[in-house]
Write an enzyme that holds these catalytic residues in place. Structure first.
Site, PDB file in Angstrom:
ATOM      1  N   ASP A  29     -18.437  -3.609  -8.664  1.00  0.00           N
ATOM      2  CA  ASP A  29     -19.296  -2.887  -9.611  1.00  0.00           C
ATOM      3  C   ASP A  29     -18.901  -1.405  -9.615  1.00  0.00           C
ATOM      4  O   ASP A  29     -18.679  -0.818  -8.557  1.00  0.00           O
ATOM      5  CB  ASP A  29     -20.751  -3.044  -9.153  1.00  0.00           C
ATOM      6  N   GLY A 154     -30.975  -2.223 -14.631  1.00  0.00           N
ATOM      7  CA  GLY A 154     -31.987  -3.211 -15.044  1.00  0.00           C
ATOM      8  C   GLY A 154     -33.345  -3.036 -14.379  1.00  0.00           C
ATOM      9  O   GLY A 154     -34.351  -3.549 -14.872  1.00  0.00           O
TER      10      GLY A 154
END
Ligand code: 13P
Length: 234
Positions: A29, A154
């Site tokens: 990531d 998120g």
């Protein structure tokens, strides 16, 4: 898991030995340019190159190179346009909205997923957060067509905004802080109830179990909200 010669051998073993029936990826990531190469070498099966802090020409050039390398080895690659706010692994962004034309230029390089800033930030959202820019998301989706879009940050995005983002082309949503907070809350409760001092409650396998279970429950809740259950093999 230990004792594997390569990371890809470990990922394969996860499927075979743990009886996992859905495809598993080991994904980097927010990788730097150098970090991507290190993870490719280590056997990761998917990478994200976050070149959003470079001028667009340099982001394009580096992403293009990494797409060729990743695809040559059968890895998937995610790219980023428009810095995502908050702080993540030392990369600090201010919560920009990406330029849809720049998104198209990166998408046209053949990346597998595209993370685009639409006012989202990593970590907890401040009280005065303006919300996601659906206007930007819509414009990006119009330009990039079927490209799966990625929503970072998120944690704490209200369910109605999540659903609207999915309708507008978001296919992957990253949630980290919320999992960490679930872990923290459950572990704190275990210790505050004195369970670590009862019997063999100090055993790390017991001490860390409530936190791990809490992360699992949060992930399940998110999978239900995102509509991703039962879709892995589609
Ligand atoms: P949060 O920690 O805000 O959920 O963001 C996670 C993320 O986007 C990782 O890339």
């Amino acid at each position: 898991m230990t004792g594997f010669k390569t990371v890809s051998a470990m990922v394969k073993a996860m499927d075979e030995e743990l009886g996992i029936t859905v495809p598993v990826a080991l994904h980097l990531d927010h990788g730097t340019y150098e970090g991507c190469y290190k993870c490719i070498k280590a056997g990761f099966t998917s990478i994200m190159f976050d070149g959003s802090h470079y001028p667009i020409e340099e982001n394009l050039e580096k992403t293009k190179e990494l797409v060729a390398v990743a695809h040559g080895l059968g890895l998937s690659i995610e790219a980023e346009v428009g810095s995502i706010g908050g702080e993540e692994d030392g990369v600090v962004g201010m919560g920009e909205c990406a330029d849809p034309d720049e998104c198209k230029a990166i998408a046209d390089l053949g990346v597998d997923m595209l993370a685009a800033g639409i006012g989202n930030i990593h970590g907890k959202y401040p009280e005065n957060w303006a919300g996601l820019s659906f206007e930007t998301l819509d414009a990006i989706q119009q330009k990039t067509g079927i490209m799966p879009l990625v929503l970072h940050g998120g944690t704490g995005i209200p369910a109605d905004m999540i659903k609207k983002a999915i309708d507008l082309g978001v296919s992957k949503i990253n949630v980290n802080t919320e999992c960490q907070l679930s872990f923290q809350e459950a572990t704190r409760k275990y210790i505050e109830e004195g369970k670590d001092q009862q019997g063999k409650g100090f055993d790390p396998r017991k001490l860390l179990a409530p936190g791990a279970d809490a992360i699992k429950a949060t992930v399940k809740e998110k999978m239900e909200l995102f509509g991703s259950i039962g879709k892995a093999n589609d």
